[in-house]
Design an enzyme around this catalytic site. Structure first.
Site, PDB file in Angstrom:
ATOM      1  CE  LYS A  78      -2.390  -0.383   3.805  1.00  0.00           C
ATOM      2  NZ  LYS A  78      -1.790  -0.826   4.766  1.00  0.00           N
TER       3      LYS A  78
ATOM      4  NE  ARG B 296      -4.501  -0.210   9.968  1.00  0.00           N
ATOM      5  CZ  ARG B 296      -3.446   0.347   9.366  1.00  0.00           C
ATOM      6  NH1 ARG B 296      -3.528   1.556   8.878  1.00  0.00           N
ATOM      7  NH2 ARG B 296      -2.326  -0.330   9.242  1.00  0.00           N
TER       8      ARG B 296
ATOM      9  NE  ARG C  39       7.184  -3.123   6.265  1.00  0.00           N
ATOM     10  CZ  ARG C  39       5.901  -2.782   6.201  1.00  0.00           C
ATOM     11  NH1 ARG C  39       5.400  -2.283   5.083  1.00  0.00           N
ATOM     12  NH2 ARG C  39       5.115  -2.979   7.229  1.00  0.00           N
TER      13      ARG C  39
ATOM     14  NE  ARG D 208       6.018   0.145  10.220  1.00  0.00           N
ATOM     15  CZ  ARG D 208       4.895   0.231   9.521  1.00  0.00           C
ATOM     16  NH1 ARG D 208       4.917   0.726   8.295  1.00  0.00           N
ATOM     17  NH2 ARG D 208       3.745  -0.175  10.007  1.00  0.00           N
TER      18      ARG D 208
HETATM   19  P1  AMP Z   1       0.529   1.573   8.910  1.00  0.00           P
HETATM   20  O1  AMP Z   1       1.753   2.393   8.707  1.00  0.00           O
HETATM   21  O2  AMP Z   1      -0.617   1.998   8.014  1.00  0.00           O
HETATM   22  O3  AMP Z   1       0.797   0.096   8.834  1.00  0.00           O
HETATM   23  O4  AMP Z   1       0.017   1.879  10.419  1.00  0.00           O
HETATM   24  C1  AMP Z   1       0.833   1.613  11.541  1.00  0.00           C
HETATM   25  C2  AMP Z   1      -0.016   1.545  12.797  1.00  0.00           C
HETATM   26  O5  AMP Z   1      -0.663   2.809  13.007  1.00  0.00           O
HETATM   27  C3  AMP Z   1      -1.148   0.533  12.782  1.00  0.00           C
HETATM   28  O6  AMP Z   1      -0.710  -0.774  13.116  1.00  0.00           O
HETATM   29  C4  AMP Z   1      -2.090   1.123  13.832  1.00  0.00           C
HETATM   30  O7  AMP Z   1      -1.598   0.882  15.144  1.00  0.00           O
HETATM   31  C5  AMP Z   1      -1.965   2.618  13.562  1.00  0.00           C
HETATM   32  N1  AMP Z   1      -2.963   3.091  12.566  1.00  0.00           N
HETATM   33  C6  AMP Z   1      -2.709   3.587  11.314  1.00  0.00           C
HETATM   34  N2  AMP Z   1      -3.843   3.917  10.692  1.00  0.00           N
HETATM   35  C7  AMP Z   1      -4.860   3.631  11.552  1.00  0.00           C
HETATM   36  C8  AMP Z   1      -6.280   3.730  11.489  1.00  0.00           C
HETATM   37  N3  AMP Z   1      -6.912   4.184  10.394  1.00  0.00           N
HETATM   38  N4  AMP Z   1      -6.989   3.318  12.567  1.00  0.00           N
HETATM   39  C9  AMP Z   1      -6.382   2.867  13.683  1.00  0.00           C
HETATM   40  N5  AMP Z   1      -5.059   2.731  13.814  1.00  0.00           N
HETATM   41  C10 AMP Z   1      -4.289   3.120  12.754  1.00  0.00           C
END
Ligand code: AMP
Length: 218
Positions: A13, A88, A127, A159
């Site tokens: 993504k 999400r 990653r 990460r």
């Molecule tokens: P990502 O970089 O999109 O994988 O997001 C990393 C982390 O941020 C996720 O595992 C969640 O803990 C938090 N997060 C990101 N976007 C959301 C969202 N829309 N709703 C809730 N938590 C989020």
């Protein structure tokens, strides 16, 4: 164009959102990046979010909805945007519907990047992410790899939430909370499935060609 990029952790993504944002000339709105910036700044939101993110859990809906409500009203989003990592949960998707209605806009397409589970696990364990721009790089685990980002020379790090236990938790949260959103958008005939099991260039081409076709594929 107002797009939503949907997929599991490590489905590609972020990488695709980055490229599409450039090719289509719309800003990438990545909630994970917004949260990581808040964590780095140690704001109240950042401190709250950090503990949840470290466990692979979701940040509460009301906080995320407020972030998006403010972000989508910024001037650079007037002509379009690319959502990456939001919604999400079904509650977030419903809130986005209400927000879109209030702003008199609509989501044009939901692009679902489909990648098999075993490939997701393989990608997460290999990653590395740039500490400055968040760009992801994939390497064979345990093999030598470059230390710096090609874009800005930032250090390439694992990460926190890509560590195996947290990554497993993120995938199960995705299956439980996020995947059901597809039904919501399928009911609105907005979903186009993209086979994400290909090179980065190939997936970008697939997405761009699907956007040229007038009707969503599914
Ligand atoms: P990502 O970089 O999109 O994988 O997001 C990393 C982390 O941020 C996720 O595992 C969640 O803990 C938090 N997060 C990101 N976007 C959301 C969202 N829309 N709703 C809730 N938590 C989020």
């Amino acid at each position: 164009m107002r797009l939503l990029l949907f997929g599991a952790p490590a489905s590609g993504k972020g990488t695709q959102a980055d490229r599409l944002s450039e090719r289509l000339g719309v800003p990438q709105v990545a909630t994970g990046n917004i949260l990581r910036a808040q964590v780095a700044l140690r704001t109240e939101l950042g401190v709250r979010a950090a503990a949840l993110m470290e466990r692979g859990d979701l940040v509460p809906d009301e906080l995320m909805i407020e972030i998006i409500r403010v972000r989508l009203r910024q001037p650079d989003c007037t002509e379009g945007f690319l959502l990456d990592g939001f919604p999400r949960t079904v509650a977030q998707a419903e809130a986005l519907d209400r927000l879109a209605q209030a702003m008199a806009i609509r989501i044009d397409r939901v692009l679902y990047l489909k990648v098999p589970d075993d490939e997701l696990v393989r990608r997460i364990s290999g990653r590395l992410t740039c500490a400055i721009c968040n760009r992801s790089y994939f390497f064979d685990p345990g093999r030598p790899h470059p230390e710096a980002c090609e874009e800005d020379g930032g250090l390439l790090l694992v990460r926190e939430d890509d560590r195996p236990e947290t990554a497993r938790r993120r995938i199960s949260v995705y299956v439980e909370n996020t995947l059901p959103i597809l039904v919501h958008y399928r009911d609105q005939s907005l979903v186009t499935e993209i086979d994400g099991l290909a090179s980065v260039d190939e997936v970008t081409d697939r997405i761009l060609s699907s956007l040229r076709s007038p009707h969503p594929a599914s």
